[in-house]
Motif scaffolding. Structure first.
Motif: not given
Length: 269
Positions: A227, A201, A158, A177, A193
């Motif tokens: 996610s 996100v 993340v 993420c 992405t």
């Protein structure tokens, strides 16, 4: 990053203020800056379509794509492995901001009850005690010096999408993420992405910008949780990130970059 975007991020600093300070002609299009030899370690696919590189560009293999040693990692890393490892990091700069602390809290709320081991890096100037007590599956650290080596233990990241962190992510082949905040982060997050290597996100359903960034007002913990679950469940994200890693490892070594610089500038290093 195209000159027009760099100029928009830096305002008048590069185009007017610095040239004036040092007695140089103004450079409104940054043509002088982009006329110099340019070294790039990102895989070519990461450069978004329509983003022309400077005319003198050489891609070489970053050390992140080389062999990785576990020497120097904290002892607690050896305790990981029974559950998927999710590592959250916003880098050393943005972790210390108010927005960074808010994102840390969202990630903690999103994943503290998930069947994962969460390792949250909050930056060297932050205090883990500020986040209160955490469940056994959550570890908050200031900094992991051997960051690239630690990523070998991770299943999902993340991250904010900064250039340095994104390069390490590609080298490690770990799906991400993305919580992009500003600067080049939305550009890199969107491109990775689009290549199937992660999910963005927190930009909000009504965000129509070409490069979405986090909307702190609408970001929900469940968005991060959903996610991460998807990134763990769908193998395609990791495969896409690994393909980018193979591109990065295929670049020539830094010695060839030095030779290219010598030929380009006419000087011996």
């Amino acid at each position: 990053m195209p000159a027009v975007l760099l100029a928009s991020f830096t305002g008048d600093i590069l185009t007017r203020e610095l040239p004036a300070r040092y007695g140089l002609l103004l450079d409104p299009g940054l043509s002088r800056l982009y006329s110099y030899p340019y070294l790039n370690t990102m895989p070519a696919a990461v450069t978004p379509p329509g983003f022309p590189l400077p005319p003198l560009t050489f891609r070489y293999r970053d050390q992140a794509f080389g062999p990785v040693s576990a020497d120097g990692l904290p002892e607690w890393v050896g305790e990981l492995g029974d559950r998927p490892v999710v590592h959250a990091s916003l880098g050393t700069v943005f972790s210390g901001t108010g927005a960074g602390k808010r994102l840390h809290e969202v990630v903690l709320e999103a994943l503290r009850e998930e069947p994962v081991d969460l390792v949250l890096s909050i930056g060297p100037r932050s205090n883990p005690e500020d986040y209160g007590p955490q469940p056994p599956n959550t570890r908050i650290v200031r900094h992991i010096a051997e960051h690239r080596a630690f990523l070998e233990y991770c299943d999902v990241l993340v991250i904010h999408g900064g250039a340095g962190t994104s390069l390490l992510t590609i080298a490690a082949g770990v799906p991400a993420c993305f919580l992009p905040l500003q600067a080049d982060q939305p550009i890199l997050a969107k491109r990775l992405t689009d290549l199937g290597a992660g999910l963005i996100v927190g930009s909000g359903p009504e965000d129509r910008r070409p490069f979405p960034a986090v909307d702190m007002a609408s970001l929900r913990p469940e968005d991060v949780r959903d996610s991460v679950r998807r990134l763990l469940a769908e193998r395609s994200f990791a495969l896409a990130m690994r393909r980018l890693g193979r591109q990065g490892r295929a670049h020539p070594p830094v010695a060839e970059a030095v030779s290219w610089l010598e030929r380009t500038t006419g000087r011996t290093s």
